[in-house]
Every structure is written in C-alpha cells, then in structure tokens.
Write a protein that holds these residues in place. Structure first.
Motif, short mmCIF file in Angstrom:
data_model
loop_
_atom_site.label_atom_id
_atom_site.label_comp_id
_atom_site.label_asym_id
_atom_site.label_seq_id
_atom_site.Cartn_x
_atom_site.Cartn_y
_atom_site.Cartn_z
N GLY A 258 0.79 -1.21 0.00
CA GLY A 258 0.00 0.00 0.00
C GLY A 258 0.83 1.27 0.00
N GLN A 259 2.13 1.13 0.15
CA GLN A 259 3.00 2.31 0.19
C GLN A 259 2.98 3.05 -1.14
OE1 GLN A 259 6.98 1.42 1.50
NE2 GLN A 259 7.86 2.97 0.18
N HIS A 260 3.31 2.38 -2.22
CA HIS A 260 3.27 3.00 -3.54
C HIS A 260 1.84 3.25 -3.98
CE1 HIS A 260 7.41 1.45 -3.70
NE2 HIS A 260 7.62 2.49 -4.49
N ALA A 261 0.94 2.35 -3.60
CA ALA A 261 -0.46 2.51 -3.99
C ALA A 261 -1.03 3.81 -3.44
CB ALA A 261 -1.28 1.32 -3.52
N LEU A 262 -0.75 4.11 -2.19
CA LEU A 262 -1.24 5.36 -1.61
C LEU A 262 -0.58 6.57 -2.26
CD1 LEU A 262 -2.92 6.85 0.53
CD2 LEU A 262 -0.96 6.61 2.07
N ALA A 263 0.72 6.49 -2.50
CA ALA A 263 1.43 7.62 -3.12
C ALA A 263 0.93 7.86 -4.54
CB ALA A 263 2.93 7.35 -3.12
N LEU B 288 7.32 12.14 -0.52
CA LEU B 288 7.20 12.37 0.92
C LEU B 288 6.24 11.36 1.55
CD1 LEU B 288 8.10 14.23 3.21
CD2 LEU B 288 6.07 15.60 2.76
N ILE B 289 5.15 11.04 0.85
CA ILE B 289 4.20 10.03 1.36
C ILE B 289 4.89 8.67 1.46
CG2 ILE B 289 2.13 8.70 0.74
CD1 ILE B 289 0.98 11.31 -0.40
N GLU B 290 5.62 8.29 0.40
CA GLU B 290 6.33 7.00 0.44
C GLU B 290 7.36 6.97 1.58
OE1 GLU B 290 8.13 5.83 -3.23
OE2 GLU B 290 6.33 6.29 -4.38
N LEU B 291 8.09 8.06 1.73
CA LEU B 291 9.11 8.11 2.78
C LEU B 291 8.47 8.07 4.16
CD1 LEU B 291 12.11 8.46 3.47
CD2 LEU B 291 11.72 10.93 3.43
N ALA B 292 7.37 8.79 4.35
CA ALA B 292 6.70 8.80 5.66
C ALA B 292 6.18 7.42 6.02
CB ALA B 292 5.56 9.82 5.65
N ILE B 293 5.58 6.73 5.07
CA ILE B 293 5.06 5.39 5.34
C ILE B 293 6.22 4.44 5.65
CG2 ILE B 293 3.90 3.40 4.32
CD1 ILE B 293 2.10 5.38 2.86
N ARG B 294 7.30 4.55 4.91
CA ARG B 294 8.47 3.68 5.15
C ARG B 294 9.05 3.94 6.54
NH1 ARG B 294 12.29 5.18 1.10
NH2 ARG B 294 10.83 4.19 -0.32
#
Length: 172
Positions: free
Chosen positions: A79-84, A120-126
């Motif tokens: 869901g990381q890339h999916a959300l981004a 930034l979304i991908e980095l925050a989730i990671r």
C-alpha cells in the motif's frame, strides 16, 4: 476543451498507446538497477502525464493497481506506492484543466510539488513502518521527475501530433 491560441489540435489518444506506455514505464521501474534513492519514478511520471491529458481513461483506480504492482515487486509495505500513486493521480486530475493552459516548462514547475508530495508520502510510510532513512539523495528524485516532464510530454504526445491523413503535400 478550450484550446490556447496557437496550440495545434491533437488527434485522439490511442488507448493501446496509453496503456502500453504505462506498462513500459512499469517495466522500466522494475529493472534491477539497485536501490538508488535518487532514481526518478518513471511510472509516477507517466501516470501523472496521462492523468492530466486523459483523466477519463487513466484514473485513481489504475494508479492504485500500478501502485500495488510496485509494492509487490519491491517487497515494500503493501500500500506504500499505492497510496502515493493514488494521491498523485488525484491531485493531477484535480489540476489538469488549469495545467493544460500553461507551456510545458511551466507545467514542469507546477507538477514538481506533486512529485515531491508523492515521495514524501512514500518516505513517511516507510519511516513509520520502521524502515531506515534512505539518505538525502531522495530529494533529487522529484527534481529529476520535474526535469523529465518536458521530455515525457514530447515523447507521449508525438503520436497525436501527426496529420490524420498524410500525403505528399503534408508528410507529417
């Protein structure tokens, strides 16, 4: 759509070309080039391009599916890339009418914050999931994606700029 003065009328986009370019971008993203944080996300770039130019054909659902494919491929948090990609496509569709009134270099400046937000979304989730910080080179990825916007625009709009029926007087 209302056209800017002096802008050439484009032919309709071929759906096979749209989905083929998205599939090629997915395959390029899946190349085993190593984990370099500065590498631009070509799939995100092509998704934004088609979301701006063809929002009825490439939407949030397609971005979600491509994001899941990238999550599975990279063994990332599902869901990381999916959300981004979903957020990126949503905001691209939101600004698509306004964005098309600008020149291509001005468009690149305006889509840069979208790419920065997606990374930034991908980095925050990671980071929330306990991952390690990839380094400050991650800041270069949205900059490179913004710089690639004019190149992608020329390449992906090229099939639509040809004449509908070429002849000896109008070879293009």
């Amino acid at each position: 759509m209302i056209m800017r003065p002096g802008q050439p009328l484009l032919l309709p986009a071929n759906p096979l070309f749209i989905w083929g370019s998205l599939f090629v971008a997915l395959m390029v993203n899946m190349l085993p080039l190593g984990r370099t944080p500065w590498m631009p996300d070509l799939l995100a770039l092509v998704l934004v391009f088609w979301s701006v130019h063809q929002p009825l054909r490439v939407g949030i659902g397609a971005a979600f599916v491509f994001g899941l494919a990238m999550d599975v491929h990279q063994a990332a948090l599902l869901g990381q890339h999916a959300l981004a990609y979903t957020a990126l496509t949503f905001f691209a569709i939101t600004i698509h009418r306004r964005l098309l009134w600008f020149t291509v270099p001005s468009q690149a400046v305006q889509v840069f914050p979208l790419f920065a937000a997606a990374h930034l979304i991908e980095l925050a989730i990671r980071m929330i999931a306990g991952g390690v910080f990839p380094g400050w080179e991650v800041v270069l990825a949205p900059v490179l994606e913004g710089l690639l916007w004019p190149v992608v625009s020329v390449i992906l709009l090229a099939p639509q700029r040809r004449a509908p029926d070429p002849d000896e007087n109008r070879p293009l």
